[in-house]
Design a protein around this motif. Structure first.
Motif, PDB file in Angstrom:
ATOM      1  N   CYS A   1      43.608   1.820  36.124  1.00  0.00           N
ATOM      2  CA  CYS A   1      43.164   3.021  35.422  1.00  0.00           C
ATOM      3  C   CYS A   1      43.362   4.294  36.246  1.00  0.00           C
ATOM      4  CB  CYS A   1      41.682   2.886  35.045  1.00  0.00           C
ATOM      5  SG  CYS A   1      41.352   1.482  33.967  1.00  0.00           S
ATOM      6  N   ASP A   2      43.697   4.144  37.522  1.00  0.00           N
ATOM      7  CA  ASP A   2      43.912   5.290  38.394  1.00  0.00           C
ATOM      8  C   ASP A   2      44.792   4.850  39.552  1.00  0.00           C
ATOM      9  OD1 ASP A   2      42.199   3.896  40.215  1.00  0.00           O
ATOM     10  OD2 ASP A   2      40.453   4.829  39.262  1.00  0.00           O
ATOM     11  N   ASP A   3      44.956   5.725  40.550  1.00  0.00           N
ATOM     12  CA  ASP A   3      45.828   5.432  41.685  1.00  0.00           C
ATOM     13  C   ASP A   3      45.061   4.944  42.905  1.00  0.00           C
ATOM     14  OD1 ASP A   3      48.122   6.179  40.257  1.00  0.00           O
ATOM     15  OD2 ASP A   3      47.818   8.300  40.751  1.00  0.00           O
TER      16      ASP A   3
ATOM     17  N   ALA B   1      39.290   8.226  33.023  1.00  0.00           N
ATOM     18  CA  ALA B   1      40.169   7.989  34.168  1.00  0.00           C
ATOM     19  C   ALA B   1      41.570   8.542  33.893  1.00  0.00           C
ATOM     20  CB  ALA B   1      40.238   6.489  34.461  1.00  0.00           C
ATOM     21  N   PRO B   2      42.322   8.855  34.949  1.00  0.00           N
ATOM     22  CA  PRO B   2      43.671   9.409  34.752  1.00  0.00           C
ATOM     23  C   PRO B   2      44.578   8.535  33.890  1.00  0.00           C
ATOM     24  CG  PRO B   2      42.993   9.660  37.034  1.00  0.00           C
ATOM     25  CD  PRO B   2      41.942   8.809  36.379  1.00  0.00           C
ATOM     26  N   HIS B   3      44.453   7.222  34.034  1.00  0.00           N
ATOM     27  CA  HIS B   3      45.243   6.303  33.209  1.00  0.00           C
ATOM     28  C   HIS B   3      44.298   5.375  32.448  1.00  0.00           C
ATOM     29  CE1 HIS B   3      49.015   4.584  31.934  1.00  0.00           C
ATOM     30  NE2 HIS B   3      48.656   3.371  32.317  1.00  0.00           N
ATOM     31  N   SER B   4      43.385   5.993  31.732  1.00  0.00           N
ATOM     32  CA  SER B   4      42.353   5.279  30.976  1.00  0.00           C
ATOM     33  C   SER B   4      42.955   4.438  29.863  1.00  0.00           C
ATOM     34  CB  SER B   4      41.373   6.280  30.371  1.00  0.00           C
ATOM     35  OG  SER B   4      42.044   7.081  29.399  1.00  0.00           O
TER      36      SER B   4
END
Length: 259
Positions: free
Chosen positions: A218-220, A21-24
């Motif tokens: 974890c993402d937007d 994920a982008p902000h894993s």
């Protein structure tokens, strides 16, 4: 102060929120967004735990930063589990950096993680520790506040059919003994995930077939919802899984936010 996440729902791989994920969780280990004064990176170890096909827990833990383990992203891709927990650690000063100090802590029925710190450790909670059987104290995995919280909770769970009540009572007891503690806890069983938001942030993403509870989104995706400070969230299986949020001690949480 650590970052963690827990999932309950249709069997899935933890690789997405942990690594892809982008902000894993991997990204959160070196670029967290909401540590609230609890440090800058989470480089003192990590862990991933899940319930295997035989219904028992499995863990992969290391005392090194998660980005140094080349095997764990691929390992996570091979897992399909209805419940899993992941964590990256930022150790409190004076506490050991060791594999045994890394969440998730586990027995055959539960996975547990603590994001935060017990103020005045260890003297502040000596009275709570005295209530444990001596054998439980001798079996502590590490000399850390998180390991003690797990021992306290595991002891209470042995004689109780109410894990929600036990984890809520643990937060109350520790806050009373050690005011100002940060007690974001995650407890995952085969058919339940419980999370507490006590000083640190916690968010929930509920989908049609699964729910993710995490220190940071974890993402937007706009489906993420924050858990209010001083509250507890409970996830149970279903189609879709149910998510219930209730106050732990709303008055005390309000006082803390206004301070």
């Amino acid at each position: 102060m650590c970052r963690h996440l827990a999932y309950l729902g249709a069997p899935r791989s933890p690789a997405g929120p942990a690594f892809q994920a982008p902000h894993s969780l991997l990204v959160q280990s070196y670029a967290p967004r909401d540590m609230r004064g609890g440090g800058a990176v989470n480089a003192d170890g990590f862990g991933l735990g899940w319930f295997a096909d035989d219904g028992r827990t499995v863990r992969h833990r290391r005392s090194s930063p998660i980005w140094t383990d080349e095997t764990v992203p691929r390992l996570a891709e091979t897992v399909r589990a209805p419940v899993y927990v992941g964590a990256v650690r930022s150790g409190t000063a004076g506490m050991p950096v060791a594999e045994a100090a890394c969440a998730p802590f586990a027995d055959e029925d539960w996975l547990f993680s603590h994001n935060g710190v017990v103020r005045g450790w260890p003297d502040s909670v000596a009275g709570l520790a005295e209530k444990l059987p001596v054998a439980d104290l001798l079996r502590l995995e590490a000399r850390t506040d998180s390991a003690l919280l797990w021992a306290l909770l595991r002891h209470r769970l042995r004689g109780s059919a109410d894990p929600v009540g036990e984890i809520a009572q643990l937060v109350t007891d520790v806050e009373r003994a050690a005011p100002g503690s940060r007690l974001n806890l995650l407890l995952a069983g085969r058919d339940i995930v419980i999370g507490t938001a006590w000083t640190h942030a916690l968010s929930v993403h509920a989908g049609a077939d699964g729910v993710l509870v995490a220190s940071e989104p974890c993402d937007d995706d706009p489906g993420w919802r924050p858990v209010p400070d001083g509250h507890l969230v409970v996830v149970r299986p279903g189609r879709p899984p149910s998510v219930e949020t209730t106050a732990l001690d709303a008055g005390r949480a309000t006082e803390r936010r206004q301070a």
